[in-house]
Design an enzyme around this catalytic site. Structure first.
Site: not given
Ligand code: 8YV
Length: 323
Positions: A156, A209, A237-238, A262, A267, A286-289
């Site tokens: 998505r 991914t 992603s990770r 990100d 981390e 790690h601020i994607g969301s």
């Molecule tokens: C983290 C994320 O959850 O949803 C995910 O998989 O990597 C992020 O949204 C968010 O940064 C909370 O730590």
């Protein structure tokens, strides 16, 4: 009847607490400091539900939480789940898909544009009182529009990135995925591409991914070697989906032009990580969301999943492997 006991392992919003209190006997972790593993395991001894982010759910934890029915992740990623162990015990795992897709895609585009046009680097010059002349072609960037965008992992979020690239920036969008997405190809005019071909031809490579056994260090020395010298690599992603040492080597030896990250292998990122010293690398925590309304939506989805799970019902967002 007694309400089911649940443990909330991180700070949540008051509105989430109010909702949960209607259905559950709530124990919360309200400190800004992350809960220690031992403390968490102690607290889980009598709990039926756990709300958390990133906690490793493995045999050890499950052994210490004999009543546990559900772990509700406040994230879309669920690489913290030992799926086999959870399946064996019949513990449900849920996540928060959909509500963060556009938010993460916006950030990925932010990384694409700011790497290409060197925005953070130039911002530092200006703030340091150095107005670099516009003729200084050492500081020129590269175009985003009409270039080739290669997306690895067309879920998505990948699709939301593809849409921005195709419709907003007239990019030639190619993708690699385990299975082809014919509907997306037809709707957006994006093209499926073999993995190596994507690496060889893309100007921007976005890795989106999920982290699984198959995708761990998917991008390593061989893959960076295949990329164009002018390419920019983006990972939101990770951190473990790439071999970070290989990325550092590729950047040091100018095998690629730059990177927007990100996520990191470790981390918070270690202070001596060489990536932090590179001007052509953008580093985010790690601020994607991390947008207020998106996080609120994620919390809401997660608490609803939790309640359904402890009530013995099937929550809406059980992760596919545990359905
Ligand atoms: C983290 C994320 O959850 O949803 C995910 O998989 O990597 C992020 O949204 C968010 O940064 C909370 O730590």
């Amino acid at each position: 009847m007694d309400k089911p006991k649940v443990f909330i392992a991180r700070k949540i919003l008051d509105e989430n607490k109010e909702y949960l209190e209607k259905y559950c006997d709530l124990e919360t972790w309200d400190s800004d400091l992350e809960i220690t593993r031992e403390e968490l395991l102690d607290r889980l001894s009598d709990k039926e539900g756990l709300l958390t982010v990133g906690t490793k759910i493995d045999e050890e934890l499950l052994n210490r939480a004999p009543k546990l029915k559900i772990v509700s992740n406040i994230s879309v990623g669920y690489n913290n789940f030992d799926l086999e162990a959870m399946k064996k015990r019949g513990v449900i795992g849920t996540h928060t898909p959909n509500v963060l897709d556009d938010t993460v895609a916006d950030l990925i585009f932010g990384l694409i544009i700011s790497s290409a046009r060197r925005i953070p680097e130039l911002d530092r010059y200006v703030k340091n009182g150095e107005w670099k002349p516009q003729e200084d072609d050492d500081l020129f960037g590269v175009n985003v529009h009409h270039r080739t965008l290669g997306i690895i992992g067309m879920g998505r979020i990948g699709e939301a990135v593809a849409k921005r690239g195709k419709l907003g920036f007239d990019m030639d969008v190619i993708y690699y995925n385990r299975n082809r997405k014919l509907e997306t190809e037809n709707n957006l005019g994006v093209r499926y591409c073999e993995f190596d071909e994507l690496l060889k031809t893309s100007d921007f490579i976005v890795l989106m991914t999920p982290l699984t056994k198959e995708t761990r260090e998917l991008i390593g020395y061989r893959e960076f070697d295949l990329m164009k010298k002018s390419s920019i690599f983006i990972n939101a992603s990770r951190g473990q989906t790439i071999n970070e040492k290989a990325l550092i080597e590729a950047l040091e030896n100018k095998k690629i032009l730059g990177a927007g990250l990100d996520v990191f292998k470790i981390e918070p990122v270690e202070k001596d990580n060489p990536l932090l010293k590179m001007n052509n690398v953008i580093t985010l925590p790690h601020i994607g969301s991390a947008v207020e309304e998106t996080r609120r939506d994620m919390f809401e989805v997660a608490v609803r999943n939790l309640v359904k799970g402890v009530q013995g019902k099937i929550p809406p967002n059980v992760v596919p492997e545990l359905k």
